[in-house]
Motif scaffolding. Structure first.
Motif, short mmCIF file in Angstrom:
data_model
loop_
_atom_site.label_atom_id
_atom_site.label_comp_id
_atom_site.label_asym_id
_atom_site.label_seq_id
_atom_site.Cartn_x
_atom_site.Cartn_y
_atom_site.Cartn_z
N LYS A 86 0.87 -1.17 0.00
CA LYS A 86 0.00 0.00 0.00
C LYS A 86 0.91 1.22 0.00
CE LYS A 86 -2.38 3.24 2.36
NZ LYS A 86 -1.65 4.43 2.88
N LYS A 87 0.86 2.00 -1.07
CA LYS A 87 1.82 3.09 -1.25
C LYS A 87 1.16 4.45 -1.32
CE LYS A 87 5.12 0.83 -0.80
NZ LYS A 87 5.62 1.19 0.50
N GLY A 88 -0.13 4.52 -1.11
CA GLY A 88 -0.83 5.78 -1.27
C GLY A 88 -0.42 6.81 -0.25
N SER A 89 -0.56 8.07 -0.63
CA SER A 89 -0.31 9.17 0.30
C SER A 89 -1.14 10.35 -0.18
CB SER A 89 1.17 9.54 0.30
OG SER A 89 1.37 10.72 1.05
N ASN A 90 -1.37 11.32 0.71
CA ASN A 90 -2.03 12.53 0.24
C ASN A 90 -1.03 13.51 -0.35
OD1 ASN A 90 -0.93 13.17 2.66
ND2 ASN A 90 -2.81 13.91 3.61
N SER A 91 0.24 13.16 -0.30
CA SER A 91 1.30 13.95 -0.93
C SER A 91 1.86 13.15 -2.09
CB SER A 91 2.40 14.23 0.10
OG SER A 91 3.67 14.30 -0.50
N THR A 92 1.81 13.70 -3.28
CA THR A 92 2.31 12.99 -4.45
C THR A 92 3.79 12.68 -4.30
OG1 THR A 92 0.63 14.06 -5.81
CG2 THR A 92 2.48 13.05 -6.98
N ARG A 93 4.55 13.64 -3.76
CA ARG A 93 5.98 13.43 -3.58
C ARG A 93 6.23 12.19 -2.73
NH1 ARG A 93 9.35 17.21 0.47
NH2 ARG A 93 7.77 16.27 1.78
N HIS A 112 -2.71 2.16 -4.62
CA HIS A 112 -2.73 3.62 -4.44
C HIS A 112 -4.13 4.15 -4.22
CE1 HIS A 112 1.32 5.17 -4.97
NE2 HIS A 112 1.54 4.13 -5.78
N ILE A 113 -4.31 4.89 -3.13
CA ILE A 113 -5.56 5.62 -2.92
C ILE A 113 -5.40 7.04 -3.46
CG2 ILE A 113 -6.34 4.31 -0.93
CD1 ILE A 113 -5.22 6.52 0.82
N ASN A 114 -6.52 7.75 -3.54
CA ASN A 114 -6.48 9.15 -3.92
C ASN A 114 -6.06 9.99 -2.71
OD1 ASN A 114 -9.01 7.99 -3.15
ND2 ASN A 114 -9.98 9.98 -3.39
N TYR A 141 -7.32 2.33 -5.53
CA TYR A 141 -8.24 1.94 -4.45
C TYR A 141 -9.20 3.10 -4.19
CZ TYR A 141 -9.35 0.60 0.46
OH TYR A 141 -9.96 0.27 1.64
N ASN A 142 -10.50 2.83 -4.39
CA ASN A 142 -11.51 3.86 -4.16
C ASN A 142 -12.33 3.55 -2.91
OD1 ASN A 142 -13.04 6.17 -4.66
ND2 ASN A 142 -14.59 5.02 -5.80
N VAL A 143 -12.13 4.36 -1.88
CA VAL A 143 -12.85 4.16 -0.61
C VAL A 143 -13.25 5.52 -0.04
CG1 VAL A 143 -10.66 3.90 0.69
CG2 VAL A 143 -12.80 2.94 1.63
N PRO A 144 -14.30 6.12 -0.62
CA PRO A 144 -14.67 7.49 -0.22
C PRO A 144 -14.95 7.64 1.28
CG PRO A 144 -15.93 6.78 -2.14
CD PRO A 144 -15.16 5.59 -1.67
#
Length: 312
Positions: A86-93, A112-114, A141-144
């Motif tokens: 799981k590599k998602g972050s709210n920071s693209t960097r 990756h989540i949004n 991964y879409n989990v609103p």
């Protein structure tokens, strides 16, 4: 050991477990318990594991811990199961950096989540995913309910032009799943309670499951045995029990009561209350202890059996 995994290899996986991370009393990872749990998954037919997802409490890990656990999983089990970090972050960097590191230690795919909390525009979502997709096979991964923002089909259809997009883990429901599968996009249900119908009636390839931590063999049957309405009905009370509080509270409580992990919680997660712990023991008896991971008798744990760790 085969090092290189194609996007097509990932697309074929039907049962992926979002694996739990067990802890020692001081809050560090209990790698022995983790290895046992992953082994039980493999023995019961799980084809992939998500490491450090929401269920594995990646949100409570430092990136060092995160990369170490992915590397450890690849090293010990990479020949028998696909390892998805799981590599998602709210920071693209941060997402780019973590993804590079994950692939460098051998993970087979990224999840990756949004960008949550901060959120962005739809154009921003496309740019965010386009920044990480070139690195290797990727599941979006879409989990609103957790991110505060839906990833709509027009974003997914745009980024689906990348050959590295393996597919979508979709939690919005089966109508949305049908929209994608109708267009040839691979989808995994992110909702255990809907995954049987998602697979049989809405074209989903499989499930990324929390419940399979507990009953991997039965979840495999649900994904591989065609219409199993009676099995699905039998499992729904357990699935409902697992998700009455935010995941992974129920799962952590259940695995501790099965004696598979130590009853250690990293805060802010705390165990389910006593009445719910009693309910779990009854569910195990109804479904059959032999269908659950571990060999110990299931027990109702007391409040003072649990260790809650705030500094870890």
């Amino acid at each position: 050991m085969e090092r290189w995994t194609s996007t097509e290899d990932i697309k074929a996986l039907r049962l992926i477990t979002a694996i739990k991370t067990p802890y020692l009393p001081d809050g560090r990872f209990d790698l022995e318990a983790y290895d046992d749990l992953v082994n039980m998954q493999i023995e019961n037919g799980t084809e992939g594991v998500i490491v450090g997802g929401t269920t594995g409490e990646g949100q409570l890990m430092s990136w060092d811990e995160h990369i170490m656990l992915i590397g450890h999983t690849v090293n010990c089990f990479g020949g028998s199961v696909k390892v998805i970090g799981k590599k998602g972050s709210n920071s693209t960097r941060e997402a780019i950096h973590a993804t590079e590191q994950g692939f460098a230690v051998g993970m087979h795919a990224a999840l990756h989540i949004n960008p949550y909390y901060g959120k962005t525009s739809l154009e921003g979502l496309v740019s965010h995913f386009d920044s990480v997709l070139p690195m290797g096979p990727t599941i979006i991964y879409n989990v609103p309910s957790r991110t505060g923002q839906d990833i709509p089909p027009r974003v997914v259809n745009t980024v689906a032009q990348s050959p590295n997009l393996a597919g979508i883990k979709e939690c919005v429901g089966n109508d949305r799943i049908k929209q994608y599968t109708g267009n040839g996009i691979v989808v995994w249900s992110g909702n255990d309670n809907q995954c049987h119908d998602a697979r049989l009636s809405h074209g989903a390839t499989g499930v990324i499951s929390v419940t399979s931590n507990l009953i991997p063999g039965l979840m495999r049957e649900l994904m591989f045995s065609g219409k199993t309405l009676s099995l699905n009905a039998k499992l729904l009370p357990l699935i409902e029990w697992l998700f009455q509080e935010p995941n992974p509270i129920g799962l952590n409580t259940a695995l501790a009561q099965l004696g598979v992990v130590r009853p250690v919680f990293r805060l802010p997660y705390v165990p389910l209350p006593l009445a719910k712990r009693v309910e779990f023991v009854n569910l195990v008896k109804e479904i059959g202890r032999e269908n659950f991971v571990g060999k110990k008798d299931v027990k109702v744990l007391d409040d003072n059996d649990f260790i809650l760790v705030g500094r870890y």
